[in-house]
Motif scaffolding. Structure first.
Motif, mmCIF file in Angstrom:
data_model
loop_
_atom_site.group_PDB
_atom_site.id
_atom_site.type_symbol
_atom_site.label_atom_id
_atom_site.label_comp_id
_atom_site.label_asym_id
_atom_site.label_seq_id
_atom_site.Cartn_x
_atom_site.Cartn_y
_atom_site.Cartn_z
ATOM 1 N N ARG A 35 50.759 40.826 52.862
ATOM 2 C CA ARG A 35 49.922 41.819 53.536
ATOM 3 C C ARG A 35 48.536 41.863 52.894
ATOM 4 O O ARG A 35 48.417 41.866 51.676
ATOM 5 N N VAL A 36 47.523 41.911 53.746
ATOM 6 C CA VAL A 36 46.139 41.975 53.272
ATOM 7 C C VAL A 36 45.766 43.441 53.099
ATOM 8 O O VAL A 36 45.879 44.238 54.033
ATOM 9 N N ARG A 37 45.332 43.784 51.889
ATOM 10 C CA ARG A 37 45.059 45.189 51.571
ATOM 11 C C ARG A 37 43.691 45.336 50.910
ATOM 12 O O ARG A 37 43.345 44.577 50.009
ATOM 13 N N HIS A 38 42.916 46.325 51.369
ATOM 14 C CA HIS A 38 41.630 46.617 50.756
ATOM 15 C C HIS A 38 41.848 47.251 49.386
ATOM 16 O O HIS A 38 42.805 47.996 49.183
ATOM 17 N N LEU A 39 40.944 46.948 48.423
ATOM 18 C CA LEU A 39 41.056 47.459 47.058
ATOM 19 C C LEU A 39 39.832 48.316 46.739
ATOM 20 O O LEU A 39 38.861 47.813 46.148
ATOM 21 N N PRO A 40 39.831 49.580 47.076
ATOM 22 C CA PRO A 40 38.674 50.428 46.726
ATOM 23 C C PRO A 40 38.423 50.454 45.226
ATOM 24 O O PRO A 40 37.283 50.596 44.783
ATOM 25 N N GLY A 41 39.494 50.327 44.415
ATOM 26 C CA GLY A 41 39.347 50.338 42.966
ATOM 27 C C GLY A 41 39.131 48.971 42.347
ATOM 28 O O GLY A 41 39.162 48.830 41.124
ATOM 29 N N GLY A 42 38.928 47.942 43.177
ATOM 30 C CA GLY A 42 38.612 46.614 42.668
ATOM 31 C C GLY A 42 39.741 45.946 41.920
ATOM 32 O O GLY A 42 40.926 46.174 42.189
ATOM 33 N N VAL A 43 39.377 45.092 40.959
ATOM 34 C CA VAL A 43 40.360 44.292 40.232
ATOM 35 C C VAL A 43 41.324 45.168 39.440
ATOM 36 O O VAL A 43 42.519 44.872 39.347
ATOM 37 N N ASP A 44 40.826 46.266 38.870
ATOM 38 C CA ASP A 44 41.715 47.165 38.133
ATOM 39 C C ASP A 44 42.824 47.704 39.038
ATOM 40 O O ASP A 44 43.984 47.804 38.629
ATOM 41 N N GLU A 45 42.460 48.050 40.266
ATOM 42 C CA GLU A 45 43.474 48.542 41.199
ATOM 43 C C GLU A 45 44.479 47.444 41.532
ATOM 44 O O GLU A 45 45.688 47.684 41.624
ATOM 45 N N TYR A 46 43.992 46.222 41.704
ATOM 46 C CA TYR A 46 44.890 45.094 41.992
ATOM 47 C C TYR A 46 45.907 44.905 40.869
ATOM 48 O O TYR A 46 47.110 44.744 41.125
ATOM 49 N N LEU A 47 45.443 44.933 39.622
ATOM 50 C CA LEU A 47 46.359 44.753 38.495
ATOM 51 C C LEU A 47 47.364 45.896 38.423
ATOM 52 O O LEU A 47 48.538 45.685 38.095
ATOM 53 N N ARG A 48 46.898 47.100 38.743
ATOM 54 C CA ARG A 48 47.808 48.238 38.730
ATOM 55 C C ARG A 48 48.873 48.101 39.827
ATOM 56 O O ARG A 48 50.064 48.365 39.613
ATOM 57 N N LEU A 49 48.453 47.659 41.013
ATOM 58 C CA LEU A 49 49.393 47.463 42.114
ATOM 59 C C LEU A 49 50.401 46.369 41.798
ATOM 60 O O LEU A 49 51.591 46.480 42.096
ATOM 61 N N ARG A 50 49.929 45.292 41.203
ATOM 62 C CA ARG A 50 50.835 44.186 40.850
ATOM 63 C C ARG A 50 51.845 44.629 39.797
ATOM 64 O O ARG A 50 53.021 44.266 39.848
ATOM 65 N N GLN A 51 51.391 45.440 38.837
ATOM 66 C CA GLN A 51 52.303 45.935 37.815
ATOM 67 C C GLN A 51 53.387 46.799 38.453
ATOM 68 O O GLN A 51 54.574 46.656 38.150
ATOM 69 N N ARG A 52 52.970 47.670 39.358
ATOM 70 C CA ARG A 52 53.941 48.536 40.019
ATOM 71 C C ARG A 52 54.880 47.710 40.908
ATOM 72 O O ARG A 52 56.069 48.004 41.021
ATOM 73 N N GLN A 53 54.344 46.669 41.520
ATOM 74 C CA GLN A 53 55.161 45.796 42.360
ATOM 75 C C GLN A 53 56.244 45.111 41.533
ATOM 76 O O GLN A 53 57.394 44.990 41.968
ATOM 77 N N ARG A 54 55.883 44.688 40.329
ATOM 78 C CA ARG A 54 56.873 44.028 39.462
ATOM 79 C C ARG A 54 57.931 45.010 38.977
ATOM 80 O O ARG A 54 59.070 44.618 38.706
ATOM 81 N N GLU A 55 57.541 46.272 38.849
ATOM 82 C CA GLU A 55 58.485 47.267 38.351
ATOM 83 C C GLU A 55 59.434 47.780 39.420
ATOM 84 O O GLU A 55 60.430 48.427 39.116
ATOM 85 N N GLU A 56 59.122 47.481 40.719
ATOM 86 C CA GLU A 56 60.022 47.889 41.795
ATOM 87 C C GLU A 56 61.338 47.126 41.669
ATOM 88 O O GLU A 56 61.375 45.995 41.179
#
Length: 597
Positions: free
Chosen positions: A487-508
């Motif tokens: 899924r293509v998702r906009h990142l208002p918080g930039g790269v920091d938001e991407y890393l945070r999302l990926r971390q949460r994705q791995r923890e799911e």
């Protein structure tokens, strides 16, 4: 502070060049040193001499007795006959390495997605780099030498490596020397910077941002320093202070001095003027991806989405290897056809792609550079508005760091970085109005990266960038998107938001558990699926709004009366409430994403 190793009067000479002349320096406990400089000036040679891999022609390197040294070479040195396990821990019994916290952390951080018993020979370039890094980092070294450690690594692996190196030794112990063109990485891990130039090594305090400040001060005081290099450094300092909010909050250089130096420096890009010029050249329609999706052999690579690319838009694309970044770029360029939805292109759109390959140069390998450019466009429109100017290809080459002597060099004899710059020149001379850059920073040193960024600042078109170089991505684009789970998702918080999302994705919870739906299935159907998709879209819009509110409030906080403690406290509470809501909305979005599939 204990001395670990030192170099005295080092002299290194190649048949056509003196690289170093009487260089003396030392490395102490607690040093975290970044080595920068132009390609060919001797950065890797300096590292190799200090690590004992290269003997100087004169002078000597001394290492304190008992000091353990580890080295990551720039080239691939892995033994293809080994498995990943043997390459990383050798013959150490499992109960020993599995009982070591550092070894477990390194394996989890770098190799968690690889089969432990997989043969090295079957790995990709990026996977081999991670294995080589892991093999070094599991060792117990007092000094580690890293030569281009971020090559072939993605944004996540680079962020993990920076965090590991910051925590690897207690403060005041251990030492690290790193050669890299990754400026974000330099600023994250280094407390000292050595600049290699003109046969010397010049030390600076602090990481990359502090080095840029000191270099600008040095260049201002030394009128003989070339004006072009000074202006690029000043412009980069302006971006470091004004650009990324996360960076400006770090007290890595003297704020008052930096502000004084950039007081008269204009914004790096006149976004309004560039967009207006882009509209005049492109019209209002660029490329529209309308409910566009891509599947291969029944596997969904990109879930249907809508993206209307605007004239003058500057967008960075993030995602792990294999996430679908190349497929997305292919939809824009026309090289990939959608399996659902459609792609609508404006009538005047001309797309050009700077690929990781050097295809544009294949037919010119035996030709001198001057012959290659002689048959091209005689002038290039550079800049915008009142600053627009016409440059010849030769002037553009000079701007990209080519000397007059190099114009007679056959293309096949150019360095990797020179070929990369010539490739970009050939593409720009085609006058495209949509430019796609796929990993454009390979083989370029920090000065040449700054020159490329300067060139792109005045390029009046639509720019799409895929890069693992976080600094470059944040520097040349105004917004970022990520591909997460197709899924293509906009990142208002930039790269920091991407890393945070990926971390949460791995923890799911991982797919494949007893309660998880089968691969490719959403677990929802009919009205439930439509409701979940609708809620997910609403959550994305809410996230974007919250990020904008948080950013605006933090910017306003800097202008607030610092003596008004009550007012400041109220504003901080408001920001905290928004941040808490953002985290809750993200968690719900991830839960829905898992259900939707």
């Amino acid at each position: 502070m204990a001395h670990l190793l030192g170099a005295e009067a080092l002299h290194l000479e190649f048949p056509t060049k003196v690289v170093f002349d009487a260089v003396s320096l030392g490395v102490d406990e607690g040093d975290r040193i970044g080595i920068v400089g132009r390609n060919g000036d001797g950065k890797s040679s300096l590292l190799a001499m200090l690590a004992g891999r290269l003997a100087p022609d004169a002078g000597r390197v001394t290492v304190r007795g008992g000091v353990r040294v580890g080295v990551l070479d720039q080239g691939d040195t892995l033994d293809d006959t080994l498995t990943i396990a043997r390459a990383v821990v050798g013959d150490t019994p499992e109960h020993e390495w599995a009982g070591d916290a550092r070894t477990r952390e390194v394996i989890a951080g770098l190799l968690g997605d690889l089969a432990w018993d997989a043969p090295v020979v079957d790995l990709s370039g990026g996977q081999r780099r991670r294995v080589a890094l892991a093999a070094l980092l599991v060792g117990d070294h007092d000094v580690i030498f890293l030569d281009e450690p971020t090559n072939h690594l993605d944004v996540e692996a680079i962020a993990w490596l920076a965090d590991h190196l910051r925590r690897r030794w207690p403060a005041g112990s251990g030492a690290m020397l790193v050669v890299t063109h990754d400026r974000w990485f330099l600023d994250e891990v280094c407390t000292r910077t050595w600049e290699v130039h003109d046969r010397i090594v010049e030390p600076f305090d602090g990481g990359y941002a502090a080095y840029i400040l000191q270099r600008v001060e040095r260049d201002r005081q030394a009128a003989a320093i070339e004006a072009r290099r000074q202006n690029l450094a000043r412009k980069e300092l302006a971006w470091l202070r004004r650009g990324a909010p996360a960076r400006t909050s770090k007290p890595k250089f003297r704020i008052d001095a930096a502000n004084a130096l950039i007081a008269d420096e204009p914004e790096i890009r006149d976004a309004t003027q560039l967009r207006a010029l882009a509209v005049s050249r492109l019209g209002k329609d660029v490329v529209d991806l309308l409910d566009t999706g891509v599947s291969y052999d029944g596997r969904e690579v990109l879930h249907p989405f809508e993206w209307r690319i605007a004239p003058g838009e500057r967008t960075g694309i993030l995602g792990v290897n294999g996430a679908g970044k190349s497929t997305l770029l292919g939809l824009v360029s026309g090289e990939v056809e959608p399996t659902t939805g459609r792609v609508k292109r404006g009538k005047t759109v001309r797309v050009a792609t700077l690929t990781q390959r050097l295809d544009e140069l294949e037919q010119h390998l035996d030709d001198p550079v001057r012959v290659v450019i002689a048959g091209l466009r005689t002038t290039y429109s550079f800049g915008s508005g009142s600053k627009e100017q016409e440059l010849t290809p030769g002037q553009l080459l000079e701007r990209m760091g080519f000397s007059s002597a190099q114009l007679s060099t056959p293309v096949k004899d150019l360095s990797g970085g020179q070929k990369r710059r010539l490739q970009l020149l050939l593409i720009l001379l085609e006058q495209p109005n949509v430019l796609i850059l796929d990993e454009p920073t390979n083989d370029l040193d920090t000065d040449m990266l700054a020159a490329m960024e300067d060139l792109l600042d005045s390029w009046p078109g639509t720019l799409l960038v895929v890069s693992h170089d976080r600094y470059f991505l944040e520097r040349v684009t105004d917004q970022q998107y990520a591909i997460l789970g197709g899924r293509v998702r906009h990142l208002p918080g930039g790269v920091d938001e991407y890393l945070r999302l990926r971390q949460r994705q791995r923890e799911e919870p991982q797919a494949g558990s007893m309660d998880a739906p089968p691969d490719g299935a959403s677990g929802l159907s009919g009205a439930d699926l439509r409701a979940a998709q609708k809620e997910s879209a609403a959550l994305e819009r809410r996230l974007e709004k919250l990020e904008k509110q948080i950013a605006a409030a933090k910017a306003a906080l800097a202008e607030h009366d610092q003596a008004d403690y009550v007012g400041l406290g109220r504003e901080m509470e408001r920001i905290g409430a928004w941040e808490s809501e953002r985290d809750e909305v993200e968690e719900r979005w991830f839960a829905l994403s898992e259900q939707i599939g």
